[in-house]
Design an enzyme around this catalytic site. Structure first.
Site, PDB file in Angstrom:
ATOM      1  N   ASP A  17      -4.021   5.700   5.369  1.00  0.00           N
ATOM      2  CA  ASP A  17      -3.725   6.090   6.750  1.00  0.00           C
ATOM      3  C   ASP A  17      -4.949   6.013   7.662  1.00  0.00           C
ATOM      4  O   ASP A  17      -6.071   6.281   7.241  1.00  0.00           O
ATOM      5  CB  ASP A  17      -3.187   7.523   6.779  1.00  0.00           C
ATOM      6  CG  ASP A  17      -1.785   7.607   6.191  1.00  0.00           C
ATOM      7  OD1 ASP A  17      -1.273   6.573   5.705  1.00  0.00           O
ATOM      8  OD2 ASP A  17      -1.204   8.700   6.214  1.00  0.00           O
ATOM      9  N   TRP A  57       0.489   0.898   1.564  1.00  0.00           N
ATOM     10  CA  TRP A  57      -0.959   1.165   1.691  1.00  0.00           C
ATOM     11  C   TRP A  57      -1.853   0.097   1.048  1.00  0.00           C
ATOM     12  O   TRP A  57      -3.032   0.330   0.804  1.00  0.00           O
ATOM     13  CB  TRP A  57      -1.316   2.553   1.118  1.00  0.00           C
ATOM     14  CG  TRP A  57      -0.323   3.621   1.443  1.00  0.00           C
ATOM     15  CD1 TRP A  57       0.173   3.910   2.679  1.00  0.00           C
ATOM     16  CD2 TRP A  57       0.299   4.533   0.530  1.00  0.00           C
ATOM     17  NE1 TRP A  57       1.072   4.941   2.592  1.00  0.00           N
ATOM     18  CE2 TRP A  57       1.163   5.349   1.295  1.00  0.00           C
ATOM     19  CE3 TRP A  57       0.210   4.740  -0.839  1.00  0.00           C
ATOM     20  CZ2 TRP A  57       1.951   6.348   0.719  1.00  0.00           C
ATOM     21  CZ3 TRP A  57       0.974   5.740  -1.415  1.00  0.00           C
ATOM     22  CH2 TRP A  57       1.832   6.531  -0.641  1.00  0.00           C
ATOM     23  N   GLY A  58      -1.279  -1.059   0.693  1.00  0.00           N
ATOM     24  CA  GLY A  58      -2.099  -2.131   0.131  1.00  0.00           C
ATOM     25  C   GLY A  58      -2.394  -2.003  -1.345  1.00  0.00           C
ATOM     26  O   GLY A  58      -3.078  -2.846  -1.929  1.00  0.00           O
ATOM     27  N   ASP A 117       8.131   3.987   3.083  1.00  0.00           N
ATOM     28  CA  ASP A 117       6.888   4.539   2.543  1.00  0.00           C
ATOM     29  C   ASP A 117       6.874   4.495   1.006  1.00  0.00           C
ATOM     30  O   ASP A 117       7.832   4.057   0.366  1.00  0.00           O
ATOM     31  CB  ASP A 117       6.746   5.984   3.068  1.00  0.00           C
ATOM     32  CG  ASP A 117       5.303   6.376   3.349  1.00  0.00           C
ATOM     33  OD1 ASP A 117       4.394   5.755   2.802  1.00  0.00           O
ATOM     34  OD2 ASP A 117       5.109   7.343   4.119  1.00  0.00           O
TER      35      ASP A 117
END
Ligand code: GLA
Length: 407
Positions: A215, A194-195, A160
């Protein structure tokens, strides 16, 4: 650090000594991916969407059991992944430990249990000092953590991007990719950034999959006003679809895990969610309570015809070819000249959606074999077009096999 590198080298030497010699054709396939893994989109289960930080070893064991009993393992769902909040503190030497309340038997015993059920085991960490749930992250401990995961028998790492400060994403993910390689154990590397730094442009040789969005939110089209990083299915689709050309065997766009069965959408909307993920060659990581799922959820997650579209060996991400108001047509090329077609109705009313051979770029003749992937039946093509009445927020999905090809 030096002691750890030496350990990693011994580990690697042992693993390589045991590796079988690869035939030429296999070697060609292995060359397509940085680590030879995830040649089709990974399938499995992850604890986050349903259990968030309320995860423990009983839940993970019960889920592994249910994946076997429900037929999910045999349908291809392979990885059982614990997301955030499994961590305890680091020990005096900096090694990560498990939360002793939630995982009293330890992670190695849990991985062994999951393996004994014929499944693979995955875990979660973060490129920053802390995970998104406030547990210890891997920054500064990458090689040590990768070695720990290898010793535990980890097969998949989700990594993450919380508490990373001004870290450079390309560099941070390259460090963990190298640490995993040096651990000597094949570990699928799932990048969860998350791009933000557009990993599809640079991560092909770093990760096996990369999140392309914030998300997922368990809703078809309604935004969650309280959380601006969370997106309903239709928003995620619109962010992930244009990236189709960057995906391929060993390196996939990841529009986040499935919400099928979590209660926020109707069965028709969940069928759309699952079908769109399959058309986008997305990782199929179930996010529901597998041990207590209902028949409708099971029939969606276990639709073998739709799973086969996702898992097709060509590994081409499908995309939209027609957009007409709230009606859409999508195609995905499949092996042996076959094509998957999705008719998607975003609207609030049922709609007839049609597509011509020209729009689909496929010859449609009376000898074309056509299968309805949700109706579970072969259908006859009446003319050189496909047409279906599609329910509100629903899909119709077909597989076309041109005349004369074998399935
Ligand atoms: C981020 C990720 C989620 C999940 C949580 C855990 O929000 O994008 O998928 O892993 O962190 O805290």
């Amino acid at each position: 650090m030096r002691r750890i590198s030496r350990l990693a080298a011994v580990f690697a030497a042992l693993t390589f000594a045991a590796a079988p010699v690869l035939a030429d054709t296999t070697q060609e396939v292995v060359n397509k991916a940085p680590n030879g893994l995830a040649l089709t989109p990974p399938m499995g289960w992850n604890s986050w969407n349903k259990f968030a930080c309320d995860v423990n070893e009983q839940t993970v064991r019960a889920t592994a059991d249910a994946m076997v009993a429900s037929g999910m393992r045999d349908a291809g769902y392979q990885y059982v992944v614990i997301d955030d909040c499994w961590h305890g503190p680091r020990d005096a030497n900096g090694f990560i430990t498990a939360d002793a309340q939630k995982f009293p038997s330890g992670i190695k015993a849990l991985a062994d249990y999951v393996h004994s059920r014929g499944l693979k085991f995955g875990i979660y960490s973060d490129a920053g000092r802390l995970t998104c749930g406030g547990r210890p992250g891997s920054q500064g401990h990458e090689y040590q953590d990768a070695l720990t995961y290898a010793r535990w028998g980890v097969d998949y790492l989700k990594y993450d991007w919380c508490s990373t400060g001004d870290r450079n994403a390309k560099e941070a993910y390259a460090v963990m990719a190298d640490a995993l390689r040096q651990s000597g154990r094949p570990i699928v590397f799932s990048m969860c950034e998350w791009g933000t730094a557009k990993p599809w442009l640079w991560a092909k040789n770093t990760g096996n999959l990369w999140r392309t969005t914030g998300d997922i939110w368990d809703s078809f089209a309604t935004k969650d006003k309280a959380h601006d990083w969370a997106h309903p299915v239709t928003d995620i689709v619109d962010l992930n679809e244009p990236l189709w050309s960057y995906a391929g065997p060993g390196h996939w766009n990841d529009p986040d895990m499935l919400e099928v069965g979590n209660g926020g959408m109707t069965p028709a909307e969940y069928r759309s969610h699952f079908s769109l993920w399959a058309m986008m060659a997305a990782p199929l990581i179930a996010g529901n309570d597998i041990a207590h799922m209902d028949a409708s959820t099971r029939s969606i997650l276990l639709n073998g015809d739709v799973i086969a579209v996702d898992q097709d060996t060509l590994g081409i991400q499908g995309h939209r070819v027609v957009k007409d108001g709230t009606s859409e047509v999508w195609t995905k090329p499949l092996a042996n000249g076959a094509v998957a077609v999705l008719l998607f109705n975003r609207g609030e009313q049922p709609a007839t959606i049609s597509a011509t051979a020209q729009q689909l770029s496929v010859p449609l003749t009376r000898r074309t074999r056509m299968r309805d992937l949700w109706g579970h039946r072969d259908v006859r093509l009446r003319n050189a077009a496909i047409s279906a009445m599609v329910e509100a927020h629903g899909v119709a999905m077909f597989r076309l096999d041109p005349a004369g090809t074998a399935r």
